[in-house]
Write a protein that holds these residues in place. Structure first.
Motif, PDB file in Angstrom:
ATOM      1  N   UNK A 123     -10.093  13.515   3.838  1.00 16.11           N
ATOM      2  CA  UNK A 123     -10.628  12.258   3.332  1.00 16.11           C
ATOM      3  C   UNK A 123     -11.022  12.358   1.864  1.00 16.11           C
ATOM      4  N   UNK A 124     -10.889  11.228   1.170  1.00 16.47           N
ATOM      5  CA  UNK A 124     -11.412  11.083  -0.188  1.00 16.47           C
ATOM      6  C   UNK A 124     -12.916  10.779  -0.083  1.00 16.47           C
ATOM      7  N   UNK A 125     -13.663  10.989  -1.140  1.00 13.98           N
ATOM      8  CA  UNK A 125     -13.255  11.506  -2.457  1.00 13.98           C
ATOM      9  C   UNK A 125     -13.191  13.027  -2.520  1.00 13.98           C
ATOM     10  N   UNK A 126     -13.630  13.721  -1.448  1.00 16.81           N
ATOM     11  CA  UNK A 126     -13.597  15.179  -1.482  1.00 16.81           C
ATOM     12  C   UNK A 126     -12.156  15.684  -1.619  1.00 16.81           C
ATOM     13  N   UNK A 127     -11.241  15.011  -0.933  1.00 14.65           N
ATOM     14  CA  UNK A 127      -9.822  15.369  -0.991  1.00 14.65           C
ATOM     15  C   UNK A 127      -9.022  14.100  -1.269  1.00 14.65           C
ATOM     16  N   UNK A 128      -8.887  13.723  -2.525  1.00 16.18           N
ATOM     17  CA  UNK A 128      -8.183  12.478  -2.856  1.00 16.18           C
ATOM     18  C   UNK A 128      -6.671  12.624  -2.685  1.00 16.18           C
ATOM     19  N   UNK A 129      -5.943  11.532  -2.956  1.00 17.09           N
ATOM     20  CA  UNK A 129      -4.492  11.577  -2.920  1.00 17.09           C
ATOM     21  C   UNK A 129      -3.999  12.759  -3.738  1.00 17.09           C
ATOM     22  N   UNK A 130      -2.995  13.524  -3.238  1.00 11.93           N
ATOM     23  CA  UNK A 130      -2.117  13.222  -2.095  1.00 11.93           C
ATOM     24  C   UNK A 130      -2.492  13.923  -0.792  1.00 11.93           C
ATOM     25  N   UNK A 169       3.362   4.044   6.309  1.00 10.45           N
ATOM     26  CA  UNK A 169       4.472   3.720   5.409  1.00 10.45           C
ATOM     27  C   UNK A 169       4.814   4.894   4.509  1.00 10.45           C
ATOM     28  N   UNK A 170       3.815   5.543   3.932  1.00 12.57           N
ATOM     29  CA  UNK A 170       4.115   6.674   3.058  1.00 12.57           C
ATOM     30  C   UNK A 170       4.745   7.820   3.855  1.00 12.57           C
ATOM     31  N   UNK A 194      -0.782  -2.264   0.638  1.00 15.93           N
ATOM     32  CA  UNK A 194       0.442  -1.655   0.141  1.00 15.93           C
ATOM     33  C   UNK A 194       0.557  -1.651  -1.373  1.00 15.93           C
ATOM     34  N   UNK A 195      -0.412  -2.253  -2.061  1.00 19.93           N
ATOM     35  CA  UNK A 195      -0.479  -2.171  -3.519  1.00 19.93           C
ATOM     36  C   UNK A 195      -1.897  -1.775  -3.914  1.00 19.93           C
ATOM     37  N   UNK A 227       1.556   6.055  -3.131  1.00 14.99           N
ATOM     38  CA  UNK A 227       0.239   5.402  -3.190  1.00 14.99           C
ATOM     39  C   UNK A 227       0.368   3.936  -2.815  1.00 14.99           C
ATOM     40  N   UNK A 228       1.311   3.254  -3.437  1.00 11.03           N
ATOM     41  CA  UNK A 228       1.531   1.818  -3.235  1.00 11.03           C
ATOM     42  C   UNK A 228       2.959   1.614  -2.744  1.00 11.03           C
ATOM     43  N   UNK A 229       3.205   1.739  -1.453  1.00  8.22           N
ATOM     44  CA  UNK A 229       4.586   1.710  -0.951  1.00  8.22           C
ATOM     45  C   UNK A 229       5.319   0.395  -1.170  1.00  8.22           C
ATOM     46  N   UNK A 230       4.621  -0.665  -1.534  1.00  7.98           N
ATOM     47  CA  UNK A 230       5.292  -1.930  -1.825  1.00  7.98           C
ATOM     48  C   UNK A 230       6.297  -1.763  -2.957  1.00  7.98           C
TER      49      UNK A 230
END
Length: 305
Positions: A123-130, A169-170, A194-195, A227-230
């Motif tokens: 989980x974020x913010x401890x483990x942000x994307x990706x 989706x990702x 999605x955005x 991040x934003x699959x759209x």
């Protein structure tokens, strides 16, 4: 002539079910997500699951490419699953857990006669994307590789709600790029965002939400598909069911994703429900229960292919 008004797209429901559902929400305050790290810590504490609470789920830690990922396994009552459903929980990428969905996933395991796997992605913010999409795609790949050995079946679906739908989706896009998405028989997307870049009108409606800062605040270009699959190349995906409430704040985002998926040549179904806000399939209303049954029916058909 094709009609595209919302009234033409929504699922038909009885007047009694509509009235009962509206009465439920009339006495229920709308939810607002944590707006700071302090609020997030308090919400996490309030929503924590008692590890001693009775549950059918079996906890396991799998290792994929040297990384350990906790999962929860819900077997159907039959003990002999005919398929696998991978469930990715919601919570804005920054809260909740697979354990909070044990009851829901146990019910779905029995309804589908399938094993349901929940993922405790980082989980974020401890483990942000990706971190989160890394974990979700890793578990999906593990199931594709070991499903027959572990559970006696190769039939596989996946899905999630809210942030879980975004991660579904990702995950699909990563599996497609790895050349193994044909092993997925279908995906259910419930009210995803999605955005996360605010480049579309629908994305702009949530641009100030703290979960975005927590999850991708360190990223300059948030239009990348992971991040934003759209904004991604959406060709070559398995059948998709888009589930959304007519009163959901991310309705426009979901209709946009539906359009992009369809334009890319995919097999896409829409279930649009009236009187339904964000997260309505988790609420005990006639329309919420109807939507859950509709999802079960769609998943059963995919797993039986």
């Amino acid at each position: 002539m094709v009609k595209l008004g919302l009234a033409d797209l929504r699922q038909p429901v009885s007047a009694a079910d509509l009235a009962d559902t509206r009465a439920f929400y009339a006495t229920r305050a709308g939810g607002v997500g944590p707006r700071s790290a302090t609020e997030l810590a308090a919400v996490r504490a309030a929503r924590a699951v008692d590890p001693q609470a009775p549950t059918r789920a079996r906890s396991e830690i799998i290792e994929v490419d040297g990384h350990r990922i906790p999962i929860r396994i819900l077997l159907p009552d039959s003990g002999h699953p005919t398929g696998i459903h991978l469930h990715l929980h919601g919570g804005g990428f920054y809260m909740d857990s697979a354990a909070r969905h044990d009851a829901q996933n146990a019910r779905r395991a029995d309804a589908l006669d399938a094993v349901v796997i929940g993922v405790d992605y980082r989980l974020a913010p401890e483990s942000p994307w990706p971190a989160a999409p890394d974990d979700c795609a890793a578990v999906a790949s593990w199931l594709i590789e070991t499903g027959t050995e572990r559970f006696g079946t190769t039939a596989l679906t996946l899905g999630g709600m809210s942030a879980g739908a975004t991660l579904a989706m990702t995950t699909l896009l990563r599996l497609r790029d790895a050349g193994v998405v044909s092993e997925v028989d279908g995906v259910v997307l419930e009210a995803g965002s999605y955005d996360l870049s605010a480049h579309t009108p629908s994305g702009a409606t949530i641009a100030d939400e703290y979960f975005i800062e927590a999850y991708v605040g360190h990223v300059t270009d948030r239009t990348v598909a992971d991040i934003s699959p759209i904004f991604g190349d959406l060709r070559g995906l398995p059948p998709v069911l888009v589930v959304i409430g007519e009163e959901d704040v991310v309705l426009a985002d979901n209709l946009a994703m539906l359009t992009r998926l369809t334009a890319a040549g995919n097999d896409v179904d829409l279930r649009l429900y009236p009187a339904a806000p964000h997260g309505f399939t988790m609420h005990d209303t006639p329309i919420g229960r109807r939507a859950v049954d509709d999802v079960d029916t769609w998943l059963r058909a995919r797993l039986a292919r």
